[in-house]
Design an enzyme around this catalytic site. Sequence first.
Site, short mmCIF file in Angstrom:
data_model
loop_
_atom_site.label_atom_id
_atom_site.label_comp_id
_atom_site.label_asym_id
_atom_site.label_seq_id
_atom_site.Cartn_x
_atom_site.Cartn_y
_atom_site.Cartn_z
N GLU A 505 45.86 105.83 -10.11
CA GLU A 505 46.23 105.34 -8.79
C GLU A 505 45.87 106.35 -7.71
O GLU A 505 45.42 105.97 -6.62
CB GLU A 505 47.73 105.01 -8.74
CG GLU A 505 48.18 103.95 -9.73
CD GLU A 505 47.38 102.66 -9.68
OE1 GLU A 505 46.74 102.37 -8.64
OE2 GLU A 505 47.38 101.92 -10.68
N ASP A 568 39.62 104.89 -13.26
CA ASP A 568 39.90 105.24 -14.66
C ASP A 568 39.31 106.61 -14.99
O ASP A 568 39.94 107.43 -15.67
CB ASP A 568 39.29 104.20 -15.60
CG ASP A 568 40.23 103.02 -15.86
OD1 ASP A 568 41.41 103.09 -15.47
OD2 ASP A 568 39.78 102.03 -16.46
#
Length: 656
Positions: A505, A568
């Site tokens: 995030e 990611d």
Amino acid sequence: MDNSFTRANQATGGGNQPTNDSIDTALLKDDLYQAVNGRWEKTAKIPADHSSTGGFMDLNDNIDKQLMSDLDDIIASKKTYEGPFAEFLRLYELARNFKKRDADGANPVKPYLETIENLSDFNDLNSKLVNLVKSGYPLPIGFGVEPDMKNTKVNALFASAPGLFLPDRTYYENNNPAYQQLMPIFTKMVSQLLVLADYSSNEADEIVESAKKFDAAIAPHVKSAEEAADYSKMYNPMAFSDFAKSSSHFDLTGLADGLFGQAPKQVIVTEPKYYEALDSIANDETFNDMKNYLLVNLITSAAGYLSEEFRQTGSTFSRALSGRKEATPQKKSAFYLASGTFGQTIGDYYAKKYFGPKAKADVEHMVKNMIGVYEDRLRANTWLGKATRQKAILKLQKLELQVGYPDHIDELEYKFKINPENEGGTLFDNMTKIGQIALADNFAKLGKPVDRTRWEMSAATVNAYYEPFKNIIVFPAAILQAPFYSLKQTSSQNYGGIGAVIAHEISHAFDNNGSLFDEYGNLNNWWTKEDHEYFSKLADKMVKEFDGIPFAGGKVNGKLTVSENIADAGGLSCANEAAKSEGDYNLYDFFINWAKIWRMKATSQYKQLLLNIDVHAPAELRANVQVKNLDDFYSTFEVKPGDGMYLKPADRVKIW
């Protein structure tokens, strides 16, 4: 906009799965995902009312079961409640009363269908347009109020395009076989729904064929999922007076005056190509097709609030699309409906009962640790210029954090009042009224300050997200459980789970979309030309790394998934470094748990659907591809050239 860690709002979990966690060590060098999850996958069963099962889904499903069990006890206790929780319980009981829903049949929706049928022409439509929009009718024009992307302290007016009958524009292009497969299923379903609403079979067929013409006219002019994934193309501000000229048939100025007192000076158009084509799509010649398009959208959206026969029939298309064998059971569907409406209310209940302060403190420690790793990396970055690097560090330092659940339930949920069945209330009428209240609440925010504390996700959801308009990361209570996080797991396991989620995030702040927004969440280019060009080249490497990988009978779209893949990559890399800073670090544990959180067994149809529309890469590839970019993975598992997990150093993508 989707900056969540996994695809949100998918009721696809499955409980009571086998716990075969044995690892096939012989496969570790060739296929990390299969080594960790292959034996589980062989024995796991996808429940008949689900399209997948596995990590995220099982956790969500277990929470749903726990909450439904709690609700049974609460209802049996006859205890009285006040505020939104009392209204939530009323809605849940109304949704569960299928005897009443079956007795009501199509009666609740008929007046709404008749309103559409009785529209005679555009003059008639325009005289009623304000009320139709306020009432939530599915018109082919749409307004919404959201933070102005260049001044996120204030809410602005946005104009958006309508959805299509099929999931994406690409289904309509190049003789896509998916269109030939799916549109007949959609057609049959809608015809059956209209017959249930007392249209004759011939009338129903004519309505659907006419509506499909209008849908087909819209399709070439709206964005595909890949195009919609580029946030920079969303911001197209126009003078409202110019926007109103988009249609010589819809009275857009009169509509805005009626909704807001006076049309604003500016509107932000997310899909300008659609509005440029609006006159050719919606006109006097196509008026009847448009009416039928409204009828189709209304009856499909209403089906889940009507009788069991409506509900079963109305889920036919989504089941074909996802490969689910059965519709959601009645009680669970009632729970989903009520909890989806009162998301913060049920999230508040869940978090206060099941979320502990120790876990919150531990996760906040991990976040601060991760932000420290990120800041160190930014300071040591060799490809960013000094000015860009300083702005990136400032954005990181201004990043806000929310863990667990919000301080208060959103005021909107206090406005929802349920008219119970003993007072003549039907589920459809209540849900329609709730939709109208939510719409009015949204419209009332135009020009008002943005509430930066508002959560976009229930605390009872197994997910997390980054909000670029606020520069904030949010971790709902529900994700803070094993395998993502547990006080019983080692720190390395936790970093391979929730740590990677946290860093993912944070990474969204610096992916190809997040990097367009400054420390306040404004769309504001803070990069030098040279730095952005270099970043674009790195992003292109990430596109190339995933693009074209065969999966589920199709191929991964590297452009569609690039922002999530960048997040990611940054997340895993930084979590790896943070794990190494703890005294008990064990990289074997770290990588094994990373692969475990992506455990997923899905129907072939669901895999294909996600391949077409999801901004996330397939779960199996998220587990396998990203680790190949980390040097520590090779030393941990002694991966060498010739092994399936080997990637040449020159091909390893390292951005953050």
